[in-house]
Design a protein around this motif. Structure first.
Motif, PDB file in Angstrom:
ATOM      1  N   MET A  31      41.329 -14.367 -13.582  1.00  0.00           N
ATOM      2  CA  MET A  31      42.226 -13.399 -12.965  1.00  0.00           C
ATOM      3  C   MET A  31      41.807 -13.295 -11.497  1.00  0.00           C
ATOM      4  SD  MET A  31      42.106 -10.348 -15.756  1.00  0.00           S
ATOM      5  CE  MET A  31      42.709  -9.201 -14.607  1.00  0.00           C
ATOM      6  N   VAL A  69      40.496  -5.806  -9.712  1.00  0.00           N
ATOM      7  CA  VAL A  69      40.882  -7.174  -9.060  1.00  0.00           C
ATOM      8  C   VAL A  69      42.253  -6.697  -8.007  1.00  0.00           C
ATOM      9  CG1 VAL A  69      40.739  -8.561 -11.290  1.00  0.00           C
ATOM     10  CG2 VAL A  69      42.694  -6.941 -10.811  1.00  0.00           C
ATOM     11  N   GLN A  70      42.187  -7.686  -7.072  1.00  0.00           N
ATOM     12  CA  GLN A  70      43.032  -7.459  -5.826  1.00  0.00           C
ATOM     13  C   GLN A  70      44.331  -8.033  -6.226  1.00  0.00           C
ATOM     14  OE1 GLN A  70      41.400  -8.892  -2.446  1.00  0.00           O
ATOM     15  NE2 GLN A  70      42.862  -8.101  -1.028  1.00  0.00           N
ATOM     16  N   THR A  71      45.487  -7.238  -5.753  1.00  0.00           N
ATOM     17  CA  THR A  71      46.823  -7.692  -6.131  1.00  0.00           C
ATOM     18  C   THR A  71      47.589  -7.268  -4.890  1.00  0.00           C
ATOM     19  OG1 THR A  71      46.629  -7.452  -8.391  1.00  0.00           O
ATOM     20  CG2 THR A  71      48.776  -7.494  -7.469  1.00  0.00           C
ATOM     21  N   ASP A  72      47.938  -8.224  -4.154  1.00  0.00           N
ATOM     22  CA  ASP A  72      48.977  -8.074  -3.066  1.00  0.00           C
ATOM     23  C   ASP A  72      48.124  -6.933  -1.892  1.00  0.00           C
ATOM     24  OD1 ASP A  72      50.988  -9.550  -3.835  1.00  0.00           O
ATOM     25  OD2 ASP A  72      51.941  -7.884  -5.133  1.00  0.00           O
ATOM     26  N   SER A 103      44.939 -16.701  -2.646  1.00  0.00           N
ATOM     27  CA  SER A 103      45.698 -17.618  -2.013  1.00  0.00           C
ATOM     28  C   SER A 103      45.159 -18.670  -1.477  1.00  0.00           C
ATOM     29  CB  SER A 103      46.665 -16.805  -0.758  1.00  0.00           C
ATOM     30  OG  SER A 103      45.502 -16.616   0.425  1.00  0.00           O
ATOM     31  N   LYS A 153      42.723 -16.582  -9.648  1.00  0.00           N
ATOM     32  CA  LYS A 153      44.433 -16.877  -9.624  1.00  0.00           C
ATOM     33  C   LYS A 153      44.877 -16.066  -8.534  1.00  0.00           C
ATOM     34  CE  LYS A 153      45.397 -18.652 -14.152  1.00  0.00           C
ATOM     35  NZ  LYS A 153      46.421 -18.430 -15.435  1.00  0.00           N
ATOM     36  N   ARG A 154      44.317 -14.914  -8.066  1.00  0.00           N
ATOM     37  CA  ARG A 154      44.897 -13.982  -6.997  1.00  0.00           C
ATOM     38  C   ARG A 154      44.513 -14.503  -5.718  1.00  0.00           C
ATOM     39  NH1 ARG A 154      45.135 -11.296 -11.745  1.00  0.00           N
ATOM     40  NH2 ARG A 154      46.464  -9.440 -11.733  1.00  0.00           N
TER      41      ARG A 154
END
Length: 215
Positions: free
Chosen positions: A138, A94-97, A144, A141-142
Motif C-alpha cells: 500500500m 498511509v499517505q494519500t494525496d 510517485s 503504490k502511493r
C-alpha cells in the motif's frame, strides 16, 4: 488482552452437535433405512467439529502489557519487545494525496533490532512477513517516484549484521530488512493488527504509550 472470539467457530460446534444428535436419532428410529443418511450427517458433523476446533485454535492469541515489556502470544509462538527498546508506538497511517489516512494497525518502532530478532521464533517471523506485506505494498503504490522496486524490498534477504558483529541470514535477515523498509515507508518497524485487539487501534496505541512513558 485477547481479541473478541468470533461466533463462527462456536456456531460450528453447535451445528455439529445437532448433526450428531440427528444422525444417532435416525439410526435409533430407523435402523434399517437410515444408515446411509445417518452416515452422511455424521460425516458432515465431524467435519464441522474439526473446522470449529481449527478456528478456535487459530484465535488463541493475546497481547500482554507489563511494566517491563509488550509481548505477543499465540499457539504457534510469539514475540517480545521491552519498553526500554521501543522508540515509539502509535496507530499506523498511509499517505494519500498529501493526507495521512489512519489504518487499523498499531505500529511499533524499535531502538535496536537485535533483541527482537533473537527472541522471535521462525513461524512468527514468517507470519509477520506474510501478513504485513500488504502494508508495504500500500505504501509503495502511493509513492510517485519509489526509490526501489517492490519485488526487491518484499524479498530482500541481504545478511543483517548485529551490533556485536554477528551475521544473520535467511528468514531473520529478511525480517530485519522488511522492518527497515517499513520504517522508511510507513514510519514503524512492525505492526499489530486491530484484529488481535479487544479495542480499536487508536485506543490500544494510547494505552501502550502510557506504559511506554511509565517505563
Amino acid at each position: 488482552m485477547r481479541p473478541p472470539l468470533k461466533p463462527f467457530g462456536t456456531n460450528l460446534y453447535v451445528a455439529a452437535g445437532v448433526g450428531i444428535t440427528v444422525g444417532i436419532g435416525l439410526l435409533w428410529w430407523e435402523p434399517f433405512r437410515a444408515p446411509p443418511a445417518s452416515a452422511i450427517i455424521l460425516l458432515v458433523s465431524a467435519i464441522m467439529l474439526l473446522l470449529g476446533y481449527k478456528i478456535r485454535q487459530g484465535r488463541e492469541l493475546s497481547l500482554t502489557l507489563t511494566f517491563m515489556h509488550l509481548q505477543f502470544h499465540s499457539h504457534y509462538g510469539g514475540w517480545l519487545a521491552k519498553w526500554h527498546n521501543i522508540e515509539r508506538i502509535g496507530q499506523a497511517s498511509v499517505q494519500t494525496d498529501g493526507w495521512y489516512e489512519p489504518i487499523p494497525w498499531v505500529g511499533v518502532s524499535l531502538k535496536n533490532y537485535d533483541p527482537f530478532l533473537t527472541a522471535i521464533c521462525p513461524r512468527v517471523a514468517t507470519k509477520l512477513l506474510l501478513d504485513q506485506r500488504i502494508l508495504l505494498v500500500m505504501a509503495h503504490k502511493r509513492l510517485s517516484d519509489p526509490p526501489f522496486e517492490l519485488e526487491d524490498i518484499l524479498f530482500d534477504d541481504t545478511p543483517y549484521i548485529t551490533a556485536d558483529g554477528q551475521t544473520i541470514k535467511g528468514l531473520m535477515a529478511m525480517l530485519a530488512n522488511r522492518m527497515r523498509y517499513n520504517r522508511e515507508l510507513l514510519g514503524y518497524d512492525f505492526f499489530i493488527s486491530e484484529d488481535f485487539l479487544d479495542c480499536s487501534a487508536a485506543e490500544f496505541a494510547g494505552l501502550a504509550r502510557r506504559y511506554l512513558a511509565a517505563s
